[in-house]
Design an enzyme around this catalytic site. Structure first.
Site, PDB file in Angstrom:
ATOM      1  N   LYS A   1     -10.349  58.616  26.135  1.00  0.00           N
ATOM      2  CA  LYS A   1      -8.940  58.524  25.723  1.00  0.00           C
ATOM      3  C   LYS A   1      -8.030  59.541  26.387  1.00  0.00           C
ATOM      4  O   LYS A   1      -6.878  59.224  26.702  1.00  0.00           O
ATOM      5  CB  LYS A   1      -8.824  58.616  24.196  1.00  0.00           C
TER       6      LYS A   1
ATOM      7  N   ARG B   1      -9.938  62.994   7.390  1.00  0.00           N
ATOM      8  CA  ARG B   1      -9.220  62.063   8.246  1.00  0.00           C
ATOM      9  C   ARG B   1      -9.842  60.693   7.952  1.00  0.00           C
ATOM     10  O   ARG B   1      -9.725  60.232   6.822  1.00  0.00           O
ATOM     11  CB  ARG B   1      -9.280  62.478   9.730  1.00  0.00           C
TER      12      ARG B   1
HETATM   13  C1  LIG Z   1     -11.274  61.780  20.124  1.00  0.00           C
HETATM   14  C2  LIG Z   1     -12.471  61.434  19.309  1.00  0.00           C
HETATM   15  C3  LIG Z   1     -13.747  61.875  19.691  1.00  0.00           C
HETATM   16  C4  LIG Z   1     -13.962  62.788  20.880  1.00  0.00           C
HETATM   17  O1  LIG Z   1     -13.456  64.050  20.591  1.00  0.00           O
HETATM   18  P1  LIG Z   1     -13.703  65.311  21.535  1.00  0.00           P
HETATM   19  O2  LIG Z   1     -13.358  66.483  20.709  1.00  0.00           O
HETATM   20  O3  LIG Z   1     -12.835  65.141  22.729  1.00  0.00           O
HETATM   21  O4  LIG Z   1     -15.148  65.297  21.904  1.00  0.00           O
HETATM   22  C5  LIG Z   1     -14.824  61.479  18.934  1.00  0.00           C
HETATM   23  N1  LIG Z   1     -14.668  60.689  17.845  1.00  0.00           N
HETATM   24  C6  LIG Z   1     -13.461  60.245  17.447  1.00  0.00           C
HETATM   25  C7  LIG Z   1     -13.375  59.385  16.240  1.00  0.00           C
HETATM   26  C8  LIG Z   1     -12.324  60.609  18.159  1.00  0.00           C
HETATM   27  O5  LIG Z   1     -11.127  60.174  17.755  1.00  0.00           O
END
Ligand SMILES: *Cc1c(COP(=O)(O)O)cnc(C)c1O
Length: 355
Positions: free
Chosen positions: A36, A131
């Site tokens: 992302k 969350r």
């Molecule tokens: C963005 C996200 C991740 C990855 O997070 P990082 O801290 O970049 O490793 C994993 N799981 C969910 C649900 C996310 O939204």
């Protein structure tokens, strides 16, 4: 080359992903890289695939569709619970999605049935960061209902910590997730393929596991750890990983000796702020063509000798300790996650991916 620009070293992305695969392997944890922050850029996706991963993840269907259109066929996981209005696009482009709402899983089932597909579901459980996730006492109920739906395969359960309140993934909450999984497996006579424990904030916990003790959590979804070479709780570097993958380059457009104290009656600035000033006499002030429309100024780290003192829509105001900056000079910044996220998302910042 254009400025401002992001320079992204894809060879190091491959190396970091390989490194994380190998250090998590003894703990039977596989990684799913999250694309992302690069908006599902196909070059980054291709680099990640080169590292040997078997699935990619993104939070936005647009990014996943972008990778599909670029010809990327590897299984994809949508890691934000799908919008009801997007379920058709989700079943068409993703093998798996993370879910927290029965109404959405039902809609996914219907859409998958219409399209003649199977769709995998991971049910997210709330572990305390508040969350996404179903409350633990509702988990078995949603699983019972999900198992009845056609064209849906329940792949497992998962959790996400740290993003909202900074709650740390630790042995107690990970054990609780594993216990819920085991109870569900027993209750429904099923086997979960995936127990998705979290994100880059899980690494301290994961790397501290005793490889001789069975660990049920078998998947982490990783973005920051791959692109920055750090775990996300304390930003400690990961041994053997690169921490210099992305750089932001901006150009000096004015260089002057100016007073450090403004002249005239002050009120709030363009962003509703009224920063305190201290008199530092005359300073070597530089203006860079880099503003809040390009990057979150709080997410960039200037090189030694340069201090960021202010930012507006289109300008970054800096002061230099040593020689005055030259008009046309390029300044190279390191970024943190928020800096990269904002610069990647800005159409004004050119992106250069190199190997
Ligand atoms: C963005 C996200 C991740 C990855 O997070 P990082 O801290 O970049 O490793 C994993 N799981 C969910 C649900 C996310 O939204």
């Amino acid at each position: 080359m254009n400025t401002p620009r992001l320079e992204i070293d894809c060879a190091k992305i491959v190396a970091n992903a390989k490194r994380l695969i190998s250090i998590l392997k003894p703990h039977c944890i596989s990684i799913v890289p999250v694309t992302k922050v690069f908006m599902g850029h196909p070059t980054v996706a291709a680099s990640l695939i080169l590292s040997g991963v078997r699935m990619l993840a993104d939070s936005r269907i647009e990014n996943i569709e972008r990778m599909r259109h670029a010809g990327i066929t590897i299984p994809m996981m949508l890691i934000r619970t799908p919008m009801l209005s997007q379920v058709e696009r989700v079943v068409l482009n993703c093998e798996i999605s993370l879910n927290t709402e029965l109404i959405v899983i039902r809609a996914l089932s219907k859409a998958a049935k219409n399209a003649g597909f199977l769709h995998g579901v991971i049910v997210m459980v709330e572990l305390g960061d508040l969350r996404e996730g179903i409350m633990p006492d509702k988990l078995f109920d949603i699983i019972r209902q999900t198992l009845r739906l056609s064209n849906i395969t329940l792949k497992g359960i998962g959790a996400n910590l740290t993003c909202r309140y900074g709650v740390a993934p630790q042995q107690d909450n990970m054990d609780f997730l594993a216990k819920l999984a085991k109870e569900a497996e027993t209750l429904f006579g099923i086997r979960f393929e995936i127990i998705s424990g979290g994100n880059s904030a899980n690494l301290l916990w994961a790397l501290d596991l005793d490889p001789h003790v069975h660990n049920a959590v078998n998947q982490l979804r990783l973005g920051e750890a791959i692109y920055f070479g750090v775990e996300a709780l304390y930003k400690h570097p990961i041994a053997g990983a690169h921490t210099d993958i992305v750089t932001l380059v901006a150009e000096v457009i004015e260089s002057n000796i100016k007073p450090s104290i403004p002249k005239g009656q002050r009120s709030i600035n363009a962003f509703g702020e009224m920063p305190q000033v201290i008199d530092r006499g005359q300073v070597k002030q530089g203006l860079l063509a880099l503003g809040r429309q390009d990057v979150n100024p709080l997410g960039i780290i200037p090189p030694r000798g340069i201090t960021i003192v202010a930012s507006c829509s289109d300008h970054l105001v800096v002061e230099s300790a040593g020689v005055a900056l030259q008009v046309g000079q390029e300044i190279r910044f390191k970024l943190d996650y928020s800096g990269l996220l904002s610069a990647m998302t800005s159409p004004y910042v050119s992106k250069y991916f190199y190997h």
